[in-house]
Design an enzyme around this catalytic site. Structure first.
Site, PDB file in Angstrom:
ATOM      1  CG  PHE A   8      -3.947  -8.660  -0.779  1.00  0.00           C
ATOM      2  CD1 PHE A   8      -4.780  -7.852  -1.581  1.00  0.00           C
ATOM      3  CD2 PHE A   8      -3.419  -9.795  -1.539  1.00  0.00           C
ATOM      4  CE1 PHE A   8      -4.871  -7.818  -2.960  1.00  0.00           C
ATOM      5  CE2 PHE A   8      -3.733  -9.988  -2.880  1.00  0.00           C
ATOM      6  CZ  PHE A   8      -4.314  -8.963  -3.506  1.00  0.00           C
ATOM      7  CE1 TYR A  29      -4.032  -2.226   0.378  1.00  0.00           C
ATOM      8  CE2 TYR A  29      -2.686  -3.133   2.207  1.00  0.00           C
ATOM      9  CZ  TYR A  29      -3.852  -3.217   1.548  1.00  0.00           C
ATOM     10  OH  TYR A  29      -4.463  -4.266   1.443  1.00  0.00           O
ATOM     11  CG  HIS A  40      -7.274  -7.772  -8.448  1.00  0.00           C
ATOM     12  ND1 HIS A  40      -7.674  -6.925  -7.504  1.00  0.00           N
ATOM     13  CD2 HIS A  40      -6.007  -8.015  -8.172  1.00  0.00           C
ATOM     14  CE1 HIS A  40      -6.500  -6.399  -6.626  1.00  0.00           C
ATOM     15  NE2 HIS A  40      -5.791  -7.108  -6.932  1.00  0.00           N
TER      16      HIS A  40
END
Length: 229
Positions: free
Chosen positions: A89, A78, A193
């Site tokens: 994730f 991120y 996705h």
């Protein structure tokens, strides 16, 4: 090679750990040094690189090669400071969960609210990004830095083992590595996705965690505990 920056120093520490992943050519040759040096140059130039150097190799540290039962591949960390912790994730930021992670967790019983996937990594789920670093506010900034060789080699190393393992491949980038997997030995669960920007909407309702566990059980392996405390 002598460390000359924070990420190179983290690499040196990882090499001294004796990790089973160190047998990969990425670490035994010059590739890792070159990638880390390039990232360190960006830091020296004033870029804010994420995650913190001490967590760059965290996915490999928490999930040794011999312990892998499942593999989930992401793109890169991120790009907001404080959100990533070195696992694909996984989210530890102060705001509400990212939309993609909410979609992922909705496939689990009770839809957990914690975004920290560290418990999965400790239970044998390799949460590996295609790039282990990114720059603040610049998603994908390091995808072409050479990290992908590590991802390819890690996938192949898991596939080549005799122990059963299942790969959860979400989206085109992850699914492009299916050719590296020996399906005679490994399970492969392919979906679209989980991003809400995925116009095909082909992730929600696919129950990838149930499918992965069903494959493991069919091979006589213990299923993964996907709970998040």
């Amino acid at each position: 090679m002598t460390a000359s920056g924070p990420v190179s120093t983290a690499l040196d520490r990882f090499r001294s750990s004796g990790s089973s992943w160190l047998r990969l050519p990425f670490f035994s040759g010059d590739a890792a040094d070159a990638v880390c040096a390039r990232v360190d140059r960006r830091i020296a130039e004033g870029s804010s690189v994420l995650p913190s150097p001490d967590t760059v190799f965290r996915a490999l540290t928490l999930t040794p090669l011999e312990a892998v039962k499942a593999v989930i591949l992401g793109q890169d960390p991120y790009p907001t400071p404080g959100d990533a912790n070195g696992l694909a994730f996984s989210y530890v930021g102060p705001r509400r969960l990212p939309a993609s992670l909410k979609v992922i967790l909705a496939e689990l019983p009770g839809a957990p609210t914690s975004g920290d996937l560290t418990p999965w990594a400790r239970r044998g789920v390799l949460l590996l990004n295609s790039a282990l670093t990114v720059e603040a506010g610049k998603s994908g900034a390091h995808l072409r830095y050479g990290w992908s060789a590590l991802t390819d080699q890690a996938v192949k190393a898991v596939s080549d083992r005799s122990e059963p393992a299942v790969f959860l491949l979400w989206g085109a980038q992850a699914r492009s590595r299916a050719a590296l997997i020996d399906r005679a030995r490994c399970g492969v669960v392919e979906t679209g996705h989980p991003s809400p920007l995925n116009r095909h909407r082909d992730f929600s309702g696919t129950r990838p965690f149930d499918e992965a566990n069903a494959w493991l059980v069919s091979r006589g392996a213990t299923p993964v505990d996907w709970s998040l405390g």
